[in-house]
Enzyme design. Sequence first.
Site, PDB file in Angstrom:
ATOM      1  CG  HIS A   1      -3.126   7.878   3.687  1.00 41.14           C
ATOM      2  ND1 HIS A   1      -1.852   8.082   3.210  1.00 41.14           N
ATOM      3  CD2 HIS A   1      -3.360   6.550   3.582  1.00 41.14           C
ATOM      4  CE1 HIS A   1      -1.337   6.936   2.823  1.00 41.14           C
ATOM      5  NE2 HIS A   1      -2.232   5.979   3.045  1.00 41.14           N
TER       6      HIS A   1
ATOM      7  CG  LEU B   1      -1.899  -1.153   1.341  1.00 45.13           C
ATOM      8  CD1 LEU B   1      -2.551  -1.169   2.718  1.00 45.13           C
ATOM      9  CD2 LEU B   1      -2.960  -1.040   0.250  1.00 45.13           C
ATOM     10  CB  SER B   2       0.354   4.803  -0.774  1.00 44.52           C
ATOM     11  OG  SER B   2      -0.723   5.026   0.108  1.00 44.52           O
ATOM     12  CD  GLU B   3       2.835   6.802   2.676  1.00 50.92           C
ATOM     13  OE1 GLU B   3       3.853   7.393   2.300  1.00 50.92           O
ATOM     14  OE2 GLU B   3       1.758   6.889   2.105  1.00 50.92           O
ATOM     15  CB  THR B   4       2.722  -0.012   6.390  1.00 56.18           C
ATOM     16  OG1 THR B   4       2.246  -0.795   5.284  1.00 56.18           O
ATOM     17  CG2 THR B   4       2.452  -0.766   7.687  1.00 56.18           C
TER      18      THR B   4
END
Length: 268
Positions: free
Chosen positions: A77, A44-47
């Site tokens: 986010h 995902l774009s961030e964890t």
Amino acid sequence: MQIPIYQIDAFTNTLFGGNPAAVMPLERWLPDEVLQAIAAENNLSETAFFVPTHEREDADFHIRWFTPTAEVPLCGHATQAAAWVVFNKYEWPHVKVRFQSKSGLLSVLRRPDDSLELDFPNLAYEPCSTPELIKAAMPEAPDNAFFVPNDTNYMVVLDSENAVGAAAPDLQSLSLLGNQGLIITAKGDQCDFVSRYFAPGVGIDEDPVTGSIHSVLTPYWAQQTGNSSFTARQLSKRGCDLHCELRGDRVAISGHAVFFMEGSVQLP
């Protein structure tokens, strides 16, 4: 070792909207290479990872964010998603949760309508000539741009919302910027301003919703318009609407978040 993991759609009140973030509460920090490997596996774009800060009185948790390929200094986010987990899975007794981060102290306020308001830094930006890599990737980019030194991004301002929506930068060229991303923005037709964000050099071709870029978009549009409160839209396929407010050296960024799933990660 089993570690809980949650996935939250941030900055949306609709499932499968906004920006999905993985959130992993930890009792103590794992080695950086393990955190990075988990983020790459999540893809995902961030964890977001966070641990309790028992030794501090001004923060409840220490938070870090990883894209599939790199740690980043600020992420909106995934911070909102982490706050959702604290409020809804920890039975948190307060209306605010405070995170210590590489970008200083951040907090998230749970509002009466269950929206989550991020208190983020007001990020400075500097005028510069548009880098040749950006001109090669997006020939319609103007000659002048802005650099955001505390978030390693460039920002270019286009003529219209249509131009932002229609932009199709060459991602291979943009990836040569490395850990520097590209924000494009314009005045909105049905909202105050619109934006999109590309960071292929850190594994994010186009981010669905990027809370942190509103830490620079808000002061920029405040300077352009003389206003301090804005409705904003990020024009990705998943899209989102945010409310942003300039408050001196801080920026408030708010929206809803939706729970998607939870499980556990098995580590050796």
